[in-house]
Design an enzyme around this catalytic site. Structure first.
Site, mmCIF file in Angstrom:
data_model
loop_
_atom_site.group_PDB
_atom_site.id
_atom_site.type_symbol
_atom_site.label_atom_id
_atom_site.label_comp_id
_atom_site.label_asym_id
_atom_site.label_seq_id
_atom_site.Cartn_x
_atom_site.Cartn_y
_atom_site.Cartn_z
ATOM 1 N N LYS A 37 0.914 -0.859 0.006
ATOM 2 C CA LYS A 37 -0.039 0.026 -0.081
ATOM 3 C C LYS A 37 0.888 1.418 0.012
ATOM 4 C CE LYS A 37 -2.924 -2.586 3.257
ATOM 5 N NZ LYS A 37 -3.043 -2.639 4.915
ATOM 6 N N GLY A 38 2.275 1.351 0.325
ATOM 7 C CA GLY A 38 2.901 2.284 0.533
ATOM 8 C C GLY A 38 3.147 3.487 -0.719
ATOM 9 N N GLU A 93 7.299 1.981 -6.610
ATOM 10 C CA GLU A 93 7.532 1.410 -5.456
ATOM 11 C C GLU A 93 7.755 2.858 -4.654
ATOM 12 O OE1 GLU A 93 7.123 -0.437 -2.944
ATOM 13 O OE2 GLU A 93 8.689 -2.103 -3.203
ATOM 14 N N ASP A 94 7.409 2.516 -3.082
ATOM 15 C CA ASP A 94 7.757 3.502 -2.187
ATOM 16 C C ASP A 94 9.117 3.517 -1.728
ATOM 17 O OD1 ASP A 94 7.580 0.968 -0.922
ATOM 18 O OD2 ASP A 94 5.994 1.731 0.658
ATOM 19 N N ASP A 97 14.578 -1.292 0.887
ATOM 20 C CA ASP A 97 15.318 -1.814 1.697
ATOM 21 C C ASP A 97 16.212 -2.824 1.403
ATOM 22 O OD1 ASP A 97 16.427 -2.247 4.039
ATOM 23 O OD2 ASP A 97 14.608 -2.515 5.232
ATOM 24 N N LYS A 125 16.976 3.195 0.362
ATOM 25 C CA LYS A 125 17.900 2.819 1.459
ATOM 26 C C LYS A 125 19.336 2.611 1.070
ATOM 27 C CE LYS A 125 14.498 2.013 4.978
ATOM 28 N NZ LYS A 125 14.326 1.311 6.115
ATOM 29 N N PHE A 146 14.489 3.620 9.481
ATOM 30 C CA PHE A 146 12.973 3.386 9.531
ATOM 31 C C PHE A 146 12.244 4.717 9.335
ATOM 32 C CE2 PHE A 146 8.738 1.795 9.974
ATOM 33 C CZ PHE A 146 8.910 0.448 9.044
ATOM 34 N N VAL A 147 11.533 5.026 8.308
ATOM 35 C CA VAL A 147 10.774 6.028 7.822
ATOM 36 C C VAL A 147 9.327 5.575 7.713
ATOM 37 C CG1 VAL A 147 12.666 7.497 7.087
ATOM 38 C CG2 VAL A 147 11.573 5.846 5.448
ATOM 39 N N ASP A 153 4.102 3.002 6.395
ATOM 40 C CA ASP A 153 3.836 2.753 7.703
ATOM 41 C C ASP A 153 4.779 2.224 8.585
ATOM 42 O OD1 ASP A 153 3.635 0.408 6.226
ATOM 43 O OD2 ASP A 153 2.413 -0.455 7.830
ATOM 44 N N ARG A 159 0.561 6.486 7.832
ATOM 45 C CA ARG A 159 0.536 6.660 6.183
ATOM 46 C C ARG A 159 0.215 7.874 5.853
ATOM 47 N NH1 ARG A 159 1.460 1.489 3.964
ATOM 48 N NH2 ARG A 159 0.519 -0.067 5.143
HETATM 49 P P1 IMP Z 1 12.527 -4.831 0.931
HETATM 50 O O1 IMP Z 1 11.940 -6.154 0.348
HETATM 51 O O2 IMP Z 1 13.382 -5.139 2.036
HETATM 52 O O3 IMP Z 1 13.063 -4.087 -0.151
HETATM 53 O O4 IMP Z 1 11.142 -3.962 1.542
HETATM 54 C C1 IMP Z 1 10.585 -3.184 0.812
HETATM 55 C C2 IMP Z 1 9.152 -2.916 1.505
HETATM 56 O O5 IMP Z 1 9.397 -2.991 2.921
HETATM 57 C C3 IMP Z 1 8.798 -1.507 0.999
HETATM 58 O O6 IMP Z 1 8.110 -1.538 -0.340
HETATM 59 C C4 IMP Z 1 8.009 -1.148 2.246
HETATM 60 O O7 IMP Z 1 6.758 -1.503 2.139
HETATM 61 C C5 IMP Z 1 8.729 -1.670 3.350
HETATM 62 N N1 IMP Z 1 9.656 -0.888 3.946
HETATM 63 C C6 IMP Z 1 10.907 -1.082 4.110
HETATM 64 N N2 IMP Z 1 11.431 0.144 4.741
HETATM 65 C C7 IMP Z 1 10.632 0.660 5.301
HETATM 66 C C8 IMP Z 1 10.649 1.961 6.043
HETATM 67 O O8 IMP Z 1 11.711 2.502 6.513
HETATM 68 N N3 IMP Z 1 9.550 2.387 6.418
HETATM 69 C C9 IMP Z 1 8.264 1.647 6.079
HETATM 70 N N4 IMP Z 1 8.057 0.626 5.445
HETATM 71 C C10 IMP Z 1 9.419 0.318 4.696
HETATM 72 MG MG MG Z 2 5.963 -1.445 -0.292
#
Ligand code: IMP
Ligand code: MG
Length: 180
Positions: A37-38, A93-94, A97, A125, A146-147, A153, A159
């Site tokens: 949803k981000g 994508e939002d 990470d 990140k 963590f943002v 969220d 959000r």
């Molecule tokens: P990844 O699979 O580790 O790259 O994580 C990506 C997803 O985790 C993003 O699409 C977000 O929904 C969530 N996410 C990662 N870091 C954060 C953060 O700092 N705040 C909130 N959601 C995050």
């Molecule tokens: Mg996401």
């Protein structure tokens, strides 16, 4: 909480990204795939600044249980409604990470034979990653914090904030206490 990116900074960056995307997709009608949803705020703002005919669809996956660490596995919660074969697809994508979600989605969507697949993320990140993540457009590179806000969220909260903020321990404690 501490504001990391103001509403104005996000708006300006979104316009800049929309200009680059409009230029690169000139003459095409891409499907924007919002990752729920981000990405909803970013997607909506990006769409309004695109000088380009386009369609939109959504996909939803889960990799984070409900907190701040990834569970390490990705599950498809909601699939696209449309067929993307032969289409130009832009994943929206939002934040990236570990890159796990995006790698999974990229592979999943590529198997459906789109004509092209590009990725735009508002936030990236700076973290050491095991595998390389392919991203075409990046809004902001941020530190490994963590943002929350602007769609992002913590446990489904925050959000609605108009800016991106760094979550502090007090914010986390307040949410955790309310959930007990
Ligand atoms: P990844 O699979 O580790 O790259 O994580 C990506 C997803 O985790 C993003 O699409 C977000 O929904 C969530 N996410 C990662 N870091 C954060 C953060 O700092 N705040 C909130 N959601 C995050
Ligand atoms: Mg996401």
């Amino acid at each position: 909480m501490q504001i990391l990116l103001t509403q104005e900074a996000i708006a300006e960056k979104t316009r800049e990204l929309a200009r680059a995307i409009s230029r690169d997709f000139l003459g095409k009608t891409p499907i924007l795939v919002g990752i729920l949803k981000g990405s909803i705020f970013f997607l909506a703002d990006l769409m309004r600044h695109l000088d380009l005919d386009h369609e939109v669809d959504f996909i939803s996956i889960s990799s984070y249980a409900s907190g701040i660490t990834s569970s390490g596995t990705v599950r498809l919660l909601k699939d696209l409604d449309c067929d993307i074969s032969g289409r130009d697809v832009l994943m929206v994508e939002d934040i990236i990470d570990s890159g796990l979600s995006l790698s999974y989605l990229r592979k999943n969507l590529l198997s459906r034979n789109p004509r092209s697949l590009s990725i735009v993320t508002l936030l990236d990140k700076r973290v050491p990653r095991e595998r390389k993540v392919y991203v075409d457009y990046v809004g902001f590179e941020i530190d490994d914090l963590f943002v929350i806000g602007y769609g992002l969220d913590y446990a489904e909260r925050f959000r609605e904030l108009p800016h991106v903020a760094v979550m502090e321990e007090a914010d986390q404690r307040a949410v955790d206490a309310a959930r007990q």
